[in-house]
Scaffold this active site. Structure first.
Site, PDB file in Angstrom:
ATOM      1  CD  GLU A  40      -2.620   1.264   2.622  1.00 42.95           C
ATOM      2  OE1 GLU A  40      -3.720   1.848   2.608  1.00 42.95           O
ATOM      3  OE2 GLU A  40      -2.155   0.712   3.637  1.00 42.95           O
ATOM      4  CE  LYS A 115      -7.506   1.227   3.270  1.00 47.51           C
ATOM      5  NZ  LYS A 115      -6.350   1.843   3.978  1.00 47.51           N
ATOM      6  CB  CYS A 156      -4.226  -1.519   4.284  1.00 45.56           C
ATOM      7  SG  CYS A 156      -3.298  -1.327   5.840  1.00 45.56           S
TER       8      CYS A 156
END
Length: 277
Positions: A40, A115, A156
Site C-alpha cells: 500500500e 480502497k 490494508c
C-alpha cells in the site's frame, strides 16, 4: 506460479520511490517471477496532508505509475502495484483515492481498485488516524484474470471486513492481494491472524506485501509481508527489513482445500433482517 513480494519503506518523495520500484521490478523479473506485488502507498507515504498535496497527481501524471508501467513492459512481468494516492479524475478538486493497480506485461492497466474501507481509528489517546478526511472510499469489489488464476484486489484495512473477501471469492478469486502499511501495534496484534483467517475462509492464497520501517513522515510500519496458502499455512514471512523475496504458488492447492472443506460452496447469504428474541 512464481511470484515476488516487495517490502518497502516508502518515503515522501515520489521520484525516489519510483526509482526504487524500478529496481525491484527488474530484480523480480530477473529472479523468474511472473508477477511482483508491492505494498500500500508504494509511491508516497506522508501523513502531512499539506505536503502530500504538492506531489499527488492524477493517473496520467503520476511518476510512480508511469515507472511501474514502463518497467513492467521492459521486463515483461505482471505488476500488482499495491496502491498509490492519486487525484480523483472524476472529481479532481475533491478528495484523493487510495487506488490499487494491476499492470500487465505490456505495461497496460488491467484493473483498478479503490480502497473501500478507510482507516478511521483512535489507536491511542495520543494517536488518531482519519483516512476519510483526505480520501474518498471506493464502492466496488474488483477481480481480474491473470495467468493460471483470478486475482481479487483489496487494500490494508479491508482485511478486517470478511464480507469483501466473500464477494471476491464468489466472483472467482483464488488469489487475494492485501497490500498494507500496518502500524506496529496493530501489526503485532492482528496481522498474521487476520491473514490466515481470510485464507482459510476463502480457501485461497493470500499475498500481502507490506511497508516496513521508520518512514520520513515519522510513522513506523510493521512489515512481515506474507504469503499464506488456502489451508492457512504461512509460505513466506519476510519479517523486518526491506527488499524482495520469492514464493511459488501451487494453484492446485485451491481446489484441493476447497474439496476437503467446501466452505465457499456451502456459504449461505443472509439478506433478511436478523430477528431479536
Amino acid at each position: 506460479m512464481k511470484i515476488a513480494l516487495a517490502q518497502m519503506c516508502s518515503g515522501i518523495v515520489p521520484d525516489e520511490n519510483a526509482s526504487q520500484l524500478r529496481l525491484l521490478i527488474a530484480k523480480a523479473a530477473a529472479g523468474g517471477a511472473a508477477m511482483i506485488f508491492t505494498p500500500e502507498m508504494t509511491g508516497l507515504l506522508d501523513r502531512d496532508r499539506s505536503r502530500a498535496a504538492i506531489v499527488i497527481r492524477s493517473e496520467s501524471d503520476d511518476v510512480v505509475l508511469s515507472a511501474a508501467r514502463s518497467e513492467a513492459k521492459k521486463c515483461h512481468i505482471w505488476v500488482q502495484l499495491g496502491s498509490l494516492a492519486v487525484k480523483n479524475t472524476s472529481n479532481p478538486g475533491e478528495k484523493w483515492v487510495n487506488r490499487s493497480y494491476l499492470i500487465n506485461p505490456e505495461g497496460e492497466i488491467a484493473a483498478r481498485y479503490d480502497k473501500i474501507h478507510l482507516f478511521d481509528v483512535d489507536l491511542s489517546p495520543d494517536e488518531s488516524l482519519r483516512e476519510s478526511s483526505a480520501y474518498a472510499g471506493g464502492h466496488s469489489a474488483v477481480v481480474a484474470p491473470i495467468p493460471e488464476a483470478t486475482l481479487g484486489l483489496s487494500i490494508c484495512y479491508d482485511l478486517r471486513f470478511p464480507a469483501l473477501y466473500e464477494a471476491l471469492t464468489d466472483a472467482g478469486a483464488n488469489i487475494l492481494s492485501i497490500p498494507a502499511a500496518f502500524t506496529v501495534p496493530t501489526g503485532k496484534a492482528h496481522w498474521e491472524i487476520l491473514l490466515r483467517a481470510r485464507a482459510i475462509e476463502a480457501g485461497a492464497f493470500i499475498v500481502a506485501a507490506a511497508q516496513y520501517g521508520e518512514h520520513a513522515d515519522g510513522r513506523s510500519t510493521y512489515g512481515h509481508s506474507m504469503v499464506v496458502d488456502p489451508w492457512g499455512e504461512i509460505l513466506l514471512d519476510m519479517g523486518q527489513g526491506n527488499g524482495l523475496d520469492f514464493c511459488d504458488l501451487d494453484l492446485r492447492k485451491v481446489q484441493e482445500v476447497r474439496s476437503r472443506i467446501p466452505a465457499v460452496a456451502n456459504r449461505k447469504r443472509f439478506e433478511m433482517p436478523v430477528k431479536l428474541p
